[in-house]
Design a protein around this motif. Structure first.
Motif, short mmCIF file in Angstrom:
data_model
loop_
_atom_site.label_atom_id
_atom_site.label_comp_id
_atom_site.label_asym_id
_atom_site.label_seq_id
_atom_site.Cartn_x
_atom_site.Cartn_y
_atom_site.Cartn_z
N TYR A 140 0.83 -1.21 0.00
CA TYR A 140 0.00 0.00 0.00
C TYR A 140 0.87 1.25 0.00
N ASP A 141 1.91 1.25 0.83
CA ASP A 141 2.84 2.37 0.91
C ASP A 141 4.22 1.79 1.20
N PRO A 142 5.16 1.87 0.25
CA PRO A 142 6.48 1.24 0.45
C PRO A 142 7.22 1.73 1.69
N GLN A 143 6.86 2.88 2.22
CA GLN A 143 7.56 3.41 3.38
C GLN A 143 7.00 2.86 4.70
N LEU A 144 5.92 2.09 4.63
CA LEU A 144 5.27 1.62 5.84
C LEU A 144 5.52 0.14 6.06
N SER A 145 5.59 -0.24 7.32
CA SER A 145 5.66 -1.63 7.75
C SER A 145 5.19 -1.67 9.20
N ILE A 146 4.95 -2.86 9.71
CA ILE A 146 4.50 -2.97 11.10
C ILE A 146 5.55 -2.42 12.05
N SER A 147 6.83 -2.66 11.76
CA SER A 147 7.88 -2.14 12.63
C SER A 147 7.91 -0.61 12.61
N VAL A 148 7.69 -0.02 11.44
CA VAL A 148 7.65 1.45 11.34
C VAL A 148 6.45 1.99 12.11
N ILE A 149 5.30 1.33 11.97
CA ILE A 149 4.10 1.78 12.68
C ILE A 149 4.32 1.71 14.19
N ASN A 150 4.88 0.60 14.67
CA ASN A 150 5.14 0.47 16.10
C ASN A 150 6.17 1.49 16.57
N GLY A 151 7.16 1.77 15.73
CA GLY A 151 8.23 2.68 16.13
C GLY A 151 7.83 4.14 16.15
N THR A 152 6.74 4.49 15.48
CA THR A 152 6.32 5.89 15.43
C THR A 152 5.04 6.14 16.21
N SER A 153 4.63 5.19 17.02
CA SER A 153 3.39 5.36 17.79
C SER A 153 3.53 6.51 18.77
N GLN A 154 2.45 7.24 18.93
CA GLN A 154 2.40 8.35 19.87
C GLN A 154 1.02 8.39 20.50
N THR A 155 0.89 9.18 21.54
CA THR A 155 -0.38 9.26 22.26
C THR A 155 -1.10 10.55 21.89
N GLU A 156 -2.28 10.41 21.33
CA GLU A 156 -3.15 11.54 21.02
C GLU A 156 -4.57 11.13 21.36
N GLU A 157 -5.35 12.10 21.82
CA GLU A 157 -6.74 11.85 22.19
C GLU A 157 -6.85 10.70 23.20
N GLY A 158 -5.79 10.54 24.03
CA GLY A 158 -5.82 9.50 25.04
C GLY A 158 -5.60 8.11 24.51
#
Length: 704
Positions: free
Chosen positions: A274-292
């Protein structure tokens, strides 16, 4: 206390007024610039915040549904393993649980061959796997998996029919313990599933190996939901305006569980596809807290359409899945009303800045020259320069600005958003079938000021779900489409040029020639942009076909690349093609066409193909603007040369009669040019932009 020199108060009134206006226009310019930046930033922040909230709400709602699945599976595992639920009552129990839990799609219990119920052994069967499910109408059914394939075979084995079978859902819980399944295609049902598997246990028989608790796995309980249910959960999200966003779900490994484009699920594509720059490791590594809540936010660019989106991905706790929300930036920031408002405010800023510069220069001139002729000359030159700069700025802004999107249309440029819109229409009708339709425009010719002639190709893809009787035949007088408001004879101007069968689809292409009267707007000539539209309907607007743009047939759908246009030999004569794209527009007919359905109902949307044109400015500049500039220069020269002093009249040779004759000659030239302008535009009803320059010249001639 700060005191001003007394000389300040002794200056003339003009200086004080000019200084006051200089300060006011400076403050006004700064305020307009700051508010424009803040308002645009607020629009973007609000849209991004909406995407974040939608992702959080969707993840929470899906989690609430999935939370019930492990609880239900664990209860059944204990009931069957402990003997509390008799083996003979398993099927009845499953049906009652499905009726009590409408959001659960299926419950399965597969017994291992070593722990078959006694009644199964008594009837001579060597497998037992009751599969209970709810169909799309809400009816309950029981199916036995062993009648379709051997679920005990290793995953991926070839069954008796020669097809590989999916048995991972059975073996994985027995070998690994409770686990959420990756989405899979059910071998018995042909439906995509996602669910939770857990083993149930029995007391080990002689020779069997027991686990630490003294029990041995006797089979698998699987509680599942179909992907259609996930589609319903995500599809019900409100993204504001139609065509602004869509949602999807990915598994813990990044495989798609749901996406508006079915190919992402059918082909088992991953988030990296879907997006060559994305992977599960990238998603986990960039997680942040918003709206609780924990989530990740990315900028996503669609590879085919080039459109940029805010991509918000939030975790779905129980299954380790992720829900994603993609909100199209262009649809939010480049709304027609917002683009028009920003353009108006940019002009206001330019006028305020020009006024500030003018009064600043005026303050300087009054202070330095104190009303001398040189000061007046400087003021005149500065004012003229600022006026010309303002005109040039507006011209540049108009020439370089993007074309306003259609106000009442939903642009169909990105495949995912298009699929989301189409699915909403298909959900409202059981008979409706989508019909992919594409177009290639070969030529565009302005037959007159309001008549445009098109030639090109239109093709349609008839899928296997379309009855053969509904596919146009070679002898049919009307093809699979009509072109409303077009001067076209379907026998003479439309010809079938190819018909092929590709992957269970019938692809039919026609060559067409049509002339359509367009409402062209000349009010901004020579800076006018035109949106030429080809309206494409099915033969019956109340029928069973929904025309869908065949975006997959185009290498790119970026409007500036002109998809659907043959640019190799395209001649437009004074125009330049800027964009091309598809759109939907609600079609409200005030008649039922005699078909016995309720009048004034909203029928299916009409499909439009847009060709955005911009007039070439150079031609109008050379033929109209340059002559006006020369006439204006000659008038200024006369104004400078004319004098009341008798001794100079003889030098310059200008008298009152000579000036009148000179002005009459210039007036005749301007009138001829003006008439030529309106004749060339086929006598537009409204006053066009360029005519205001003629009116200024007329006024200057009268004043002279």
């Amino acid at each position: 206390m700060l005191t001003l020199p007394q000389t300040f108060w002794k200056r003339n009134r003009s200086f004080k007024i000019s200084l006051l206006f200089c300060i006011l226009t400076g403050l006004l310019s700064g305020w307009l610039i700051v508010t424009l930046i803040q308002d645009n930033r607020q629009v973007a922040d609000d849209a991004r915040g909406n995407a974040v909230q939608q992702a959080v709400d969707a993840a929470r709602e899906i989690s609430l549904v999935l939370d019930t699945v492990p609880v239900l599976a664990d209860r059944l595992s204990q009931e069957i393993g402990s003997g509390q639920l008799a083996d003979e009552d398993v099927e009845t129990r499953f049906l009652s649980l499905l009726e009590a839990n409408p959001k659960v799609s299926a419950i399965t219990a597969c017994f291992s061959p070593e722990h078959l119920p006694d009644f199964v052994v008594a009837r001579g069967d060597d497998r037992y796997c009751p599969f209970s499910y709810t169909d799309e109408n809400g009816d309950l059914f029981i199916q036995r998996i062993e009648d379709s394939y051997d679920y005990t075979l290793p995953h991926g084995s070839i069954d008796s029919s020669g097809e590989p079978v999916n048995t991972y859902w059975y073996h994985s819980p027995i070998g690994e313990g409770p686990v959420w399944d990756e989405p899979y295609l059910g071998s018995a049902t042909g439906v995509y599933w996602g669910g939770y598997g857990i083993p149930f246990y029995r007391t080990p028989a002689d020779g069997e190996v027991a686990d630490a608790s003294g029990r041995t796995p006797a089979g698998t309980i699987d509680v599942s939901l179909t992907l259609e249910q996930f589609q319903t959960l995500v599809g019900e999200l409100d993204f504001g305006d139609v065509g602004t966003g869509y949602g999807f779900i990915i598994s813990k490994t990044g495989d798609f569980i749901y996406h508006p484009e079915s190919r992402f699920v059918n082909q088992a594509l991953n988030i990296t596809d879907y997006d060559p720059q994305l992977s599960i490791s990238v998603i986990n590594g960039t997680s942040q807290t918003e709206e609780g809540s924990t989530l990740s936010v990315f900028n996503h660019v669609d590879q085919q359409s080039g459109r940029e989106s805010w991509l918000v991905i939030a975790p779905v706790g129980p299954a380790g899945w992720w829900v994603g929300i993609a909100l199209d930036k262009d649809s939010i920031i480049q709304r027609a009303a917002l683009v028009e408002e920003n353009r108006r405010r940019e002009v206001e800023i330019a006028m305020a800045v020009a006024a500030f510069l003018f009064f600043s220069a005026l303050v300087y001139i009054i202070q330095e020259h104190k009303g001398s002729n040189r000061g007046y000359w400087k003021a005149s030159i500065i004012f003229s320069f600022l006026a010309m700069s303002g005109i040039a700025y507006i011209w540049v802004l108009t020439l370089t600005g993007s074309q306003e999107p259609p106000k009442n249309d939903v642009i169909l440029q990105e495949q995912a958003i298009t699929s989301k819109i189409v699915s909403n229409y298909l959900e409202d009708s059981d008979k409706l079938m989508e019909l992919p339709t594409g177009i290639l425009v070969e030529s565009v010719n302005f037959a007159s000021a309001h008549n445009v002639e098109f030639t090109g190709y239109i093709w349609q893809r008839y899928g296997s779900d379309v009855p053969e009787s509904m596919i146009p035949g070679l002898t049919d007088e009307v093809p699979g489409f009509t072109l409303p408001q077009a001067n076209i004879g379907y026998n003479d101007d439309v010809a079938e040029v190819f018909r092929r069968v590709e992957d269970d689809e019938v692809v039919i292409g026609w060559y067409f020639r049509s002339q359509r009267r367009q409402q062209l707007d000349y009010a901004h000539y020579p800076f006018n942009r035109e949106d030429l539209r080809i309206r494409i309907w099915p033969p019956d607007p109340f029928g069973d076909f929904l025309l869908v743009p065949d975006l997959a047939s185009y290498r790119s759908t970026i409007p500036e690349i002109l998809p659907g246009m043959d640019t190799s030999e395209l001649v437009l004569g004074g125009w330049k093609a800027e964009s091309s794209f598809f759109s939907y527009r609600d079609l409200n007919l005030n008649t039922n066409l005699g078909q016995g359905i309720s009048a004034n109902q909203v029928v299916l949307p009409e499909l439009l193909f847009h060709v955005g044109l911009r007039r070439q400015f150079v031609d109008a500049f050379i033929s109209h603007v340059i002559p006006l500039l020369i006439v204006a220069s000659l008038l200024f020269a006369v104004l400078v040369i004319v004098t009341l002093r008798q001794e100079r009249i003889g030098i310059f040779g200008f008298s009152t009669s000579n000036v009148l004759a000179y002005c009459a000659a210039l007036f005749f030239v301007v009138v001829i040019s003006h008439i030529s302008l309106r004749d060339g535009l086929d006598a537009p009803v409204d006053i066009v932009y360029l005519e205001y320059f003629y009116f200024v010249i007329y006024t200057a001639i009268l004043l002279l």
